[in-house]
Design a protein around this motif. Structure first.
Motif, PDB file in Angstrom:
ATOM      1  N   LEU A 183       1.047  -1.280  -0.024  1.00  0.00           N
ATOM      2  CA  LEU A 183      -0.146   0.065   0.056  1.00  0.00           C
ATOM      3  C   LEU A 183       0.779   1.220   0.087  1.00  0.00           C
ATOM      4  O   LEU A 183       0.721   2.092  -0.673  1.00  0.00           O
ATOM      5  N   ASN A 184       2.029   1.276   0.923  1.00  0.00           N
ATOM      6  CA  ASN A 184       2.847   2.601   0.906  1.00  0.00           C
ATOM      7  C   ASN A 184       3.663   2.797  -0.146  1.00  0.00           C
ATOM      8  O   ASN A 184       3.794   3.856  -0.649  1.00  0.00           O
ATOM      9  N   TYR A 185       4.061   1.558  -0.776  1.00  0.00           N
ATOM     10  CA  TYR A 185       4.826   1.810  -2.191  1.00  0.00           C
ATOM     11  C   TYR A 185       4.162   2.329  -3.188  1.00  0.00           C
ATOM     12  O   TYR A 185       4.574   3.153  -3.967  1.00  0.00           O
ATOM     13  N   GLY A 186       2.827   1.966  -3.220  1.00  0.00           N
ATOM     14  CA  GLY A 186       1.858   2.661  -4.145  1.00  0.00           C
ATOM     15  C   GLY A 186       1.875   3.954  -4.058  1.00  0.00           C
ATOM     16  O   GLY A 186       1.931   4.746  -5.014  1.00  0.00           O
ATOM     17  N   VAL A 187       1.714   4.596  -2.697  1.00  0.00           N
ATOM     18  CA  VAL A 187       1.642   5.902  -2.654  1.00  0.00           C
ATOM     19  C   VAL A 187       3.041   6.667  -2.744  1.00  0.00           C
ATOM     20  O   VAL A 187       2.977   7.773  -3.617  1.00  0.00           O
ATOM     21  N   LEU A 188       4.016   6.193  -2.518  1.00  0.00           N
ATOM     22  CA  LEU A 188       5.449   6.526  -2.629  1.00  0.00           C
ATOM     23  C   LEU A 188       5.692   6.546  -4.152  1.00  0.00           C
ATOM     24  O   LEU A 188       6.268   7.400  -4.504  1.00  0.00           O
ATOM     25  N   ASN A 189       5.363   5.411  -4.808  1.00  0.00           N
ATOM     26  CA  ASN A 189       5.877   5.539  -6.354  1.00  0.00           C
ATOM     27  C   ASN A 189       5.205   6.614  -7.121  1.00  0.00           C
ATOM     28  O   ASN A 189       5.752   7.316  -7.835  1.00  0.00           O
ATOM     29  N   ARG A 190       3.948   7.043  -6.599  1.00  0.00           N
ATOM     30  CA  ARG A 190       3.299   8.202  -7.272  1.00  0.00           C
ATOM     31  C   ARG A 190       3.835   9.508  -6.900  1.00  0.00           C
ATOM     32  O   ARG A 190       3.848  10.319  -7.914  1.00  0.00           O
ATOM     33  N   ILE A 191       4.395   9.403  -5.850  1.00  0.00           N
ATOM     34  CA  ILE A 191       4.782  10.775  -5.401  1.00  0.00           C
ATOM     35  C   ILE A 191       6.289  11.002  -5.930  1.00  0.00           C
ATOM     36  O   ILE A 191       6.498  12.194  -6.639  1.00  0.00           O
ATOM     37  N   TYR A 192       7.044   9.781  -6.134  1.00  0.00           N
ATOM     38  CA  TYR A 192       8.085   9.952  -6.755  1.00  0.00           C
ATOM     39  C   TYR A 192       8.035  10.248  -8.128  1.00  0.00           C
ATOM     40  O   TYR A 192       8.794  10.859  -8.640  1.00  0.00           O
ATOM     41  N   GLN A 193       7.270   9.739  -8.854  1.00  0.00           N
ATOM     42  CA  GLN A 193       6.795   9.929 -10.314  1.00  0.00           C
ATOM     43  C   GLN A 193       6.602  11.345 -10.487  1.00  0.00           C
ATOM     44  O   GLN A 193       7.069  12.049 -11.386  1.00  0.00           O
ATOM     45  N   HIS A 194       5.688  11.903  -9.621  1.00  0.00           N
ATOM     46  CA  HIS A 194       5.372  13.366  -9.843  1.00  0.00           C
ATOM     47  C   HIS A 194       6.553  14.322  -9.696  1.00  0.00           C
ATOM     48  O   HIS A 194       6.494  15.224 -10.394  1.00  0.00           O
ATOM     49  N   LEU A 195       7.450  13.954  -8.661  1.00  0.00           N
ATOM     50  CA  LEU A 195       8.496  14.707  -8.553  1.00  0.00           C
ATOM     51  C   LEU A 195       9.715  14.580  -9.223  1.00  0.00           C
ATOM     52  O   LEU A 195      10.724  15.128  -9.010  1.00  0.00           O
ATOM     53  N   GLN A 196       9.518  13.652  -9.954  1.00  0.00           N
ATOM     54  CA  GLN A 196      10.650  13.002 -10.767  1.00  0.00           C
ATOM     55  C   GLN A 196      11.879  12.508 -10.044  1.00  0.00           C
ATOM     56  O   GLN A 196      13.164  12.864 -10.686  1.00  0.00           O
ATOM     57  N   MET A 197      11.488  11.837  -9.116  1.00  0.00           N
ATOM     58  CA  MET A 197      12.562  11.148  -8.255  1.00  0.00           C
ATOM     59  C   MET A 197      12.853   9.827  -8.996  1.00  0.00           C
ATOM     60  O   MET A 197      12.439   8.937  -8.093  1.00  0.00           O
ATOM     61  N   ASP A 198      13.445   9.802  -9.932  1.00  0.00           N
ATOM     62  CA  ASP A 198      13.743   8.527 -10.705  1.00  0.00           C
ATOM     63  C   ASP A 198      14.398   7.283  -9.665  1.00  0.00           C
ATOM     64  O   ASP A 198      14.108   6.272  -9.840  1.00  0.00           O
ATOM     65  N   LYS A 199      15.632   7.603  -8.918  1.00  0.00           N
ATOM     66  CA  LYS A 199      16.272   6.747  -8.284  1.00  0.00           C
ATOM     67  C   LYS A 199      15.241   6.073  -7.317  1.00  0.00           C
ATOM     68  O   LYS A 199      15.183   4.904  -7.113  1.00  0.00           O
ATOM     69  N   GLN A 200      14.600   7.008  -6.606  1.00  0.00           N
ATOM     70  CA  GLN A 200      13.600   6.531  -5.409  1.00  0.00           C
ATOM     71  C   GLN A 200      12.459   5.567  -5.859  1.00  0.00           C
ATOM     72  O   GLN A 200      11.986   4.713  -5.347  1.00  0.00           O
ATOM     73  N   LYS A 201      12.105   6.146  -7.322  1.00  0.00           N
ATOM     74  CA  LYS A 201      10.849   5.378  -7.859  1.00  0.00           C
ATOM     75  C   LYS A 201      11.522   4.020  -8.265  1.00  0.00           C
ATOM     76  O   LYS A 201      10.813   3.206  -8.136  1.00  0.00           O
ATOM     77  N   ASN A 202      12.661   3.899  -8.784  1.00  0.00           N
ATOM     78  CA  ASN A 202      13.383   2.481  -9.180  1.00  0.00           C
ATOM     79  C   ASN A 202      13.349   1.816  -8.057  1.00  0.00           C
ATOM     80  O   ASN A 202      13.038   0.556  -8.083  1.00  0.00           O
ATOM     81  N   ASP A 203      13.752   2.363  -6.992  1.00  0.00           N
ATOM     82  CA  ASP A 203      14.096   1.711  -5.671  1.00  0.00           C
ATOM     83  C   ASP A 203      12.666   0.967  -5.071  1.00  0.00           C
ATOM     84  O   ASP A 203      12.603  -0.147  -4.540  1.00  0.00           O
ATOM     85  N   ALA A 204      11.857   1.898  -5.319  1.00  0.00           N
ATOM     86  CA  ALA A 204      10.317   1.251  -4.725  1.00  0.00           C
ATOM     87  C   ALA A 204       9.785   0.278  -5.613  1.00  0.00           C
ATOM     88  O   ALA A 204       9.478  -0.849  -5.419  1.00  0.00           O
ATOM     89  N   LYS A 205       9.939   0.329  -7.017  1.00  0.00           N
ATOM     90  CA  LYS A 205       9.681  -0.827  -7.787  1.00  0.00           C
ATOM     91  C   LYS A 205      10.330  -2.097  -7.428  1.00  0.00           C
ATOM     92  O   LYS A 205       9.811  -3.335  -7.468  1.00  0.00           O
TER      93      LYS A 205
END
Length: 855
Positions: A811-833
């Motif tokens: 549940l939390n990764y789903g939220v974080l992933n959308r936040i990272y995507q919106h803020l273009q935080m690619d490294k954090q987004k890849n880590d979440a995935k």
């Protein structure tokens, strides 16, 4: 005093150990070493003397020539002079000798410093290699060395780790393989050595002159100032243990005056530096009065962390330093992650961390329950600092007076120092020890025209402990009904009472008072209080290997009169409670109790996406339902409800017949108003909520929860019931699912207020806090408050990783992933995935992933 001219003491120690056949010596080995020496030389060196030689005991006098000669003979030398001559010739052959005056004093300083450091290492409560360098202390000393100040001091109560911090600092700066300042001279001595010298009429400058062997009235500071080409760097004098408890207040004043003269006379010699370690109580008595003089501020560096109220300038260990020490004791990273924040905060106190590590090291275990350990740490701490003291009678009188003035905490946590010691001058030495040992703490609120010093217990748990002991002693050291009634009346509706009763429970356990233990569990306590006491009781007997004694405390039929289901709740949904729940399962007699426990175990397994454990718990629940007529007659049995969820998570399959029953609950659900529902009812309601959420039917979830609260208003108005808070969390999630932000935000804010206000009531059930933060993160994200959203989501992730609740993590990764995507935080987004993939690969509950993770 220690003869500081013995340059070969360290070498002698090494030779003796080599001959004895060990690399390091422990106190219990000194007896065997003494026998070995006697056998080889025919001479007796006592065990106590050997402890002093190897720094395992405080040394306040020089080693006798008899001792040195005997140890040299044990190493096959004629005597002490022969030993020194041999190693001097050997050292000359191995390396060139620096015959400069600076080199001479550096050599002497190194010999003395190594001996002092070895002594402190051997006396460390934690083996020195397993201690952590204090980053703050290293930075403090580095800032001091680069400044124009002449002196600095590490100020903290006893047990704060000052001495070990100085050893790490000495190795870091002067004696380590990669020392920062190898050109400096560091003279590291214990206050006993310096004090013995100075009290005999020496001054520090005269003593250093003598060590330089300048003679002819020459002064070492003037000499090197006049010959700067011969000066290699700074001369740093470290004096450890500058405190009145070990030296006596009258002698300390003399020593302080001589030290002050030395420091202030270095005005023209900034390359001479002094570093002290001192207890807070000594600082308050001896140094604080000097703060008002401009000269003191000019010469002394106290650092940015100086707290004038508590007289401390060293913070507690950082969380990173605590974890480094735990890892050095072979605690698994997963075990360290599982520790609660409140427990880690207590382990930041070096002495508590030392005791915790000793418990684990002595039992050979890699993990001890934190609640159980905390009680033993506190007990051991008080035993050492109060009861084992030669002034214990006076200390107890002071503590009793404190309890009287505080009215066991009813009058607040602080009292006036003058009221505490009024007309009792004989108590003052014991009072100073209590302050020095961090049992009591002084807080100075004095102003220019008014003296106002407050005293409090260093920690609230000390007040709780001594309050419990007060009641126990008052009632003849037996937990009687009269005593328990007295406690309950004294602390009506107070959270403080549970901690007091817990200490009474421990007393009854340690004194094998079975009837007293049974009396405690008949008290009219809240469910959460009973649960905590029951947990402590079971853990204690599990830890001591006397689990069979639980059968004596809770004989056959006990839990039929007092069901276990009234003791435990959703707070037990925590992986560390699994062993406890299985123990309670063996004690449970009624079907409802067994179902309550199995339901918690299944919920934990499901939240961790552990399909295999879920199957085991389902099998147990199926047997319970098949053997109980009441459960079999329910419109949906607990087994049917949980099995519906299990099939959906694992196979994506939906049992249409069961789905129809769930969706048409109103058709089957006829509840008389205000009826207290059973454990079976609660289990089914929980499962229905899970089903609606997993299938994404948010509107049904909202309607079901509202109907449930309407039929059972007792749930809605029981603010601290974890089941109620979980229902509210799910309801808030459902409101988000239908884009009703206002309702979701209102419920989320309410849950946060309850959790914050009643935080002490939720001992381990942090899944509620995690879920609330996940919902809050989603709300902040939708309101475009991205910084708040990230903080909430990352805080939630820290909790769920400790709990290993993978459903919440998804549940939390789903939220974080959308936040990272919106803020273009690619490294954090890849880590979440990547973490989502790891969770997917680690479970056979495949169907849950797409539903929970909205990428």
């Amino acid at each position: 005093m220690i003869d500081l001219s013995y340059d070969y003491i360290i070498t002698l120690q090494q030779e003796v150990l080599r001959k004895f056949g060990v690399d390091h010596i422990q106190p219990n080995q000194c007896k065997h070493l003494a026998q070995s020496i006697l056998k080889l030389t025919g001479k007796l060196v006592s065990e106590t003397t050997l402890k002093r030689v190897f720094g395992l005991a405080v040394t306040q006098h020089s080693f006798s020539r008899y001792t040195l000669n005997t140890l040299a003979q044990y190493c096959r030398f004629r005597d002490w002079e022969d030993f020194q001559e041999h190693h001097q010739q050997r050292n000359t052959r191995l390396r060139p000798t620096d015959h400069s005056k600076w080199g001479d004093i550096k050599k002497k300083a190194a010999a003395v410093s190594h001996y002092t450091m070895l002594t402190l290492k051997n006396r460390s409560g934690i083996p020195f290699p397993q201690t952590a360098p204090r980053q703050y202390c290293l930075s403090h000393i580095e800032r001091f060395l680069e400044s124009d100040y002449a002196a600095t001091v590490l100020i903290a109560p006893a047990g704060w780790g000052k001495s070990i911090a100085l050893v790490h600092a000495a190795e870091h700066n002067w004696f380590g393989r990669n020392a920062l300042h190898p050109e400096d001279i560091c003279w590291f001595i214990n206050a006993h050595a310096a004090g013995s010298l100075l009290l005999k009429g020496f001054s520090l400058s005269t003593w250093l002159d003598n060590q330089l062997s300048l003679g002819n009235g020459e002064n070492f500071r003037e000499y090197f100032s006049a010959h700067p080409d011969q000066k290699g760097g700074r001369l740093v004098l470290i004096i450890d243990g500058f405190d009145e408890i070990t030296m006596g207040a009258d002698k300390l004043k003399i020593l302080y005056n001589k030290l002050e003269d030395f420091v202030y006379s270095n005005d023209l010699h900034p390359w001479v530096k002094v570093i002290l370690s001192i207890r807070s109580s000594t600082w308050a008595e001896m140094f604080q009065q000097s703060l008002q003089y401009p000269a003191f501020r000019k010469y002394w560096y106290l650092g940015p962390e100086m707290d004038e109220d508590t007289n401390t300038n060293i913070p507690l260990l950082s969380e990173r330093e605590v974890k480094d020490v735990l890892q050095s004791f072979d605690f698994a990273p997963s075990a360290i992650r599982s520790f609660s924040d409140s427990f880690l905060q207590k382990l930041r106190h070096p002495y508590y961390l030392q005791l915790f590590c000793q418990f684990n090291h002595s039992t050979g275990q890699s993990f001890v329950d934190e609640n159980l350990s905390l009680v033993e740490i506190i007990s051991r701490f008080i035993q050492h600092r109060v009861f084992n003291s030669s002034t214990n009678t006076f200390k107890i009188r002071i503590i009793e007076k404190m309890l009287q003035l505080l009215d066991m905490g009813k009058n607040g946590l602080r009292t006036d120092k003058s009221a505490l010691l009024k007309q009792n001058p004989e108590l003052f030495p014991a009072y100073k020890e209590l302050i020095a040992d961090n049992i009591l703490v002084e807080e100075n609120y004095s102003q220019e025209i008014m003296f106002n010093v407050k005293v409090r217990f260093a920690h609230n748990f000390l007040l709780e402990y001594f309050t419990a002991m007060h009641f126990i002693e008052k009632h003849g050291e037996t937990i009687t009904e009269a005593m328990l009634r007295d406690v309950m009346e004294y602390f009506q509706q107070s959270r403080f009472r549970m901690s007091v009763v817990k200490w009474m429970l421990r007393f009854a356990i340690m004194h094998e008072q079975i009837e007293s233990i049974q009396r405690i569990f008949t008290l009219p306590l809240a469910t959460i209080e009973k649960a905590h006491l029951l947990e402590y009781l079971v853990l204690h007997y599990q830890q001591s290997g006397k689990q069979e004694q639980l059968q004596q405390i809770f004989p056959h039929g006990y839990f039929r009169k007092r069901p276990i289901s009234t003791f435990i709740n959703d707070d037990f949904i925590h992986f560390k409670k699994q062993k406890l729940l299985n123990t309670l399962l063996g004690l449970a007699e009624s079907t409802e109790d067994k179902l309550k426990i199995r339901s918690n175990l299944f919920t934990m397994a499901m939240m961790r996406l552990d399909a295999e454990q879920s199957e085991i718990e389902l099998t147990g629940i199926k047997k319970l339902c098949a053997g109980n007529e009441t459960l079999k007659e329910m419109w949906i049995t607990p087994y049917d409800a949980f099995f519906f969820i299990y099939e959906y998570l694992k196979f994506g399959a939906i049992n249409e017949e069961m789905r129809d029953k769930i969706y048409h609950y109103a058709r089957h659900w006829s509840i008389p108003a205000k009826k207290n529902f059973s454990v079976g009812d609660e289990t089914v309601y929980r499962a229905i909520c899970f089903a609606f959420l997993l299938m994404g039917d948010h509107q049904q979830m909202i309607g079901f929860s509202e109907r449930l609260f309407s039929e059972h208003p007792s749930i809605l108005f029981n603010r601290t019931d974890p089941f109620r808070l979980m229902l509210l969390c799910w309801k808030a999630q459902a409101h988000l699912g239908v884009n009703d932000m206002a309702s979701a935000k209102r419920i989320c804010a309410h849950i946060e207020r309850v959790l914050r206000h009643y935080s002490t009531d939720f001992f381990n059930g942090r899944h509620l806090e995690a879920l609330q933060k996940i919902i809050a993160a989603e709300i902040w994200y939708r309101e475009k408050e991205f910084n708040k959203a990230i903080r909430a989501a990352e805080s939630a992730m820290d909790i769920v990783q400790r709990l290993e609740f993978k459903i919440f993590a998804l549940l939390n990764y789903g939220v974080l992933n959308r936040i990272y995507q919106h803020l273009q935080m690619d490294k954090q987004k890849n880590d979440a995935k990547r973490n989502i993939i790891i969770i997917c690969e680690g479970t056979s509950f495949k169907q849950v992933i797409p539903r929970l993770v909205q990428l």
